[in-house]
Scaffold this motif. Structure first.
Motif, PDB file in Angstrom:
ATOM      1  N   VAL A 110       1.164  -1.109  -0.054  1.00 17.33           N
ATOM      2  CA  VAL A 110      -0.142  -0.145  -0.036  1.00 17.33           C
ATOM      3  C   VAL A 110       0.781   1.350   0.209  1.00 17.33           C
ATOM      4  CG1 VAL A 110      -1.653   1.509   1.497  1.00 17.33           C
ATOM      5  CG2 VAL A 110      -2.051  -1.276   0.818  1.00 17.33           C
ATOM      6  N   ARG A 111       0.276   2.208  -0.575  1.00 20.88           N
ATOM      7  CA  ARG A 111       1.325   3.555  -0.581  1.00 20.88           C
ATOM      8  C   ARG A 111       0.753   4.817  -0.171  1.00 20.88           C
ATOM      9  NH1 ARG A 111       4.420   4.363  -4.758  1.00 20.88           N
ATOM     10  NH2 ARG A 111       4.908   2.278  -6.182  1.00 20.88           N
ATOM     11  N   GLY A 112       1.338   5.536   0.528  1.00 21.15           N
ATOM     12  CA  GLY A 112       0.842   6.441   1.488  1.00 21.15           C
ATOM     13  C   GLY A 112       0.486   6.091   2.847  1.00 21.15           C
ATOM     14  N   SER A 113       0.772   6.906   4.041  1.00 22.54           N
ATOM     15  CA  SER A 113       1.153   6.874   5.080  1.00 22.54           C
ATOM     16  C   SER A 113      -0.056   7.282   5.269  1.00 22.54           C
ATOM     17  CB  SER A 113       1.992   7.949   5.930  1.00 22.54           C
ATOM     18  OG  SER A 113       1.609   9.828   5.072  1.00 22.54           O
ATOM     19  N   ARG A 116      -1.054   3.393   5.103  1.00 26.13           N
ATOM     20  CA  ARG A 116      -0.901   2.335   5.488  1.00 26.13           C
ATOM     21  C   ARG A 116      -0.802   1.826   6.896  1.00 26.13           C
ATOM     22  NH1 ARG A 116       5.458   3.325   3.686  1.00 26.13           N
ATOM     23  NH2 ARG A 116       5.180   1.741   1.562  1.00 26.13           N
ATOM     24  N   ALA A 117      -1.330   3.164   7.378  1.00 26.94           N
ATOM     25  CA  ALA A 117      -1.574   3.451   9.836  1.00 26.94           C
ATOM     26  C   ALA A 117      -2.812   2.419   9.479  1.00 26.94           C
ATOM     27  CB  ALA A 117      -1.550   4.751   9.417  1.00 26.94           C
ATOM     28  N   ALA A 118      -3.708   3.205   8.413  1.00 30.60           N
ATOM     29  CA  ALA A 118      -4.942   2.635   8.410  1.00 30.60           C
ATOM     30  C   ALA A 118      -5.214   0.838   8.749  1.00 30.60           C
ATOM     31  CB  ALA A 118      -6.375   3.696   7.162  1.00 30.60           C
ATOM     32  N   LEU A 119      -4.716   1.174   7.107  1.00 33.86           N
ATOM     33  CA  LEU A 119      -4.065  -0.932   7.567  1.00 33.86           C
ATOM     34  C   LEU A 119      -3.796  -1.494   7.965  1.00 33.86           C
ATOM     35  CD1 LEU A 119      -4.664  -3.297   5.349  1.00 33.86           C
ATOM     36  CD2 LEU A 119      -2.835  -2.445   4.089  1.00 33.86           C
TER      37      LEU A 119
END
Length: 437
Positions: A110-113, A116-119
């Motif tokens: 996954v791209r984007g911080s 990524r944090a949500a996932l």
């Protein structure tokens, strides 16, 4: 080895001989065994701090993991507990491993911080929920199986010497996980972080009865040496006891403790040999360069973080090995005995007094400091008794001093540390300047 290095060892063994002559040889050999185990633990701290300047205050946590390995490897399995909830525990372990794997792979894909944090948050939350649903009922069922003498899964029933290697590997694995998170911290923050992790490890061991009986302790662990009762029934032992004129109880205790000493000496000698070889190699010079000036070492192309990780893992592995040796010597696993604030301090005093950065210094520091720690109370009691005899047997002052003679340990440790820092600030056997050779 120079005279400055030989004399402290000679003085220590003279004190052991004096203890055997004045108290008993069983007491002297017990102290020597604990000194050998302490030396392995001190070498682990010396590798981390003396070689690389890493401050690890989580010593007791890694030692406890080594002790846990003895339970998991050598204790006999509890069949009823496995039937009650063993499969549930294994499923929970699989869920934890699966959660970690999915979280790591997801962060790579996954791209984007924010994404990524949500996932990561979603995967971890789902993993925690699924694990708790499976693990809770399983551990409750395990702890309900004859809790007076069982209430845990037990181990694999394998030879206890194998548990020493597993203890080192278990502590090293935990150090790798901790290091991935905490090694980027400054020295003081790293010390606090490792102390906190140590407290967490010990709290888990004390409260998760299904793992190692918690505060109820695991007793009767197998030993790599004969039992005293077995020796006393052997014909050759009875003949030896008669010829030496030593009682069977005392002689059996001496022989068993001597067997432990032989095992511990072999382990300590192997570690010392490897540590000295590593220190004399280019790797040792690199580590000292990193310790003395990280910025300069990085400018020379050295991967400081990777080197710190390696040293942290190796040192923690040695501490875990020592923890397994200690549990084997005791024959029981008692999580409540791992007092991080008290015994971590003691191991650090051993390294400071002996000489940080010198393997022989850390070893002799462990010998002398542990001997002083053990003997401070009986010697202090004797001295207080003689010094206050004029006060009379009914003196409240005399009674108070005798009741608190155990506090002499802290007085002796503090005085020893102050004297060494004042007159030998680099330790009894200071680090050798190998670059001058």
């Amino acid at each position: 080895m120079s005279a400055r290095a030989v004399l402290p060892f000679a003085a220590f063994f003279a004190l052991i001989a004096l203890t055997g002559a004045l108290q008993s040889w069983s007491v002297a050999l017990t102290i020597l065994n604990l000194c050998l185990v302490s030396a392995v633990m001190a070498l682990g701290v010396n590798v981390q701090w003396g070689y690389a300047g890493l401050v690890n205050f989580g010593v007791m946590g890694f030692a406890a993991l080594g002790g846990l390995a003895v339970v998991l490897v050598s204790a006999e399995p509890v069949a009823a507990a496995w039937r009650a909830g063993g499969m549930g525990v294994l499923l929970a372990v699989i869920l934890v491993a699966g959660t970690a794997t999915v979280a790591v792979l997801g962060r790579r894909l996954v791209r984007g911080s924010v994404a990524r944090a949500a996932l990561t948050l979603a995967v971890v939350a789902a993993g925690i929920y699924g694990t708790s649903v499976v693990l809770g009922p399983s551990t409750a069922a395990i702890e309900g199986v004859n809790p007076a003498i069982a209430g845990f899964l037990g181990g694999l029933g394998l030879p206890v010497l194998l548990a020493w290697a597993v203890g080192g590997l278990l502590a090293a694995g935990a150090a790798y996980v901790i290091g991935r998170i905490a090694l980027g911290l400054r020295a003081d923050y790293l010390a606090i972080a490792t102390l906190g992790v140590s407290e967490i490890i010990i709290a888990v061991l004390m409260n998760e009865d299904w793992l190692a009986r918690g505060v109820k302790n695991v007793v009767g662990l197998p030993r790599p040496v004969p039992y005293e009762l077995e020796l006393r029934t052997a014909a050759w032992f009875q003949d030896l006891s008669d010829r030496l004129g030593v009682g069977p109880v005392e002689l059996s205790s001496i022989l068993v403790k001597g067997a432990y000493i032989a095992l511990f000496v072999v382990a300590l000698a192997a570690i010392l040999w490897l540590a000295e070889r590593a220190l004399a190699a280019p790797w040792g010079r690199t580590m000292r360069a990193v310790r003395d000036d990280e910025v300069a070492a990085e400018a020379m192309g050295k991967d400081v973080r990777r080197l710190h990780m390696l040293v942290f893992v190796v040192g923690s592995g040695l501490i875990g090995l020592a923890g397994a040796m200690l549990t084997t010597l005791d024959g029981q696993f008692t999580p409540s005995s791992y007092n991080p604030l008290r015994f971590t301090f003691l191991i650090w005093v051993m390294v400071i007094v002996g000489g940080a950065g010198n393997n022989w210094g850390a070893t002799v520091g462990a010998f002398i400091v542990w001997f002083a720690w053990v003997q401070a109370e009986p010697v202090g009691t004797f001295l207080i008794d003689r010094a206050t005899v004029a006060l009379g047997p009914d003196s409240a002052v005399r009674e108070h001093l005798l009741e608190n003679a155990s506090q002499m340990r802290y007085v002796v440790m503090g005085a020893t540390l102050l004297l060494v820092l004042r007159f030998a600030p680099r330790g009894i056997i200071p680090e050798t300047d190998r670059t001058a050779r």
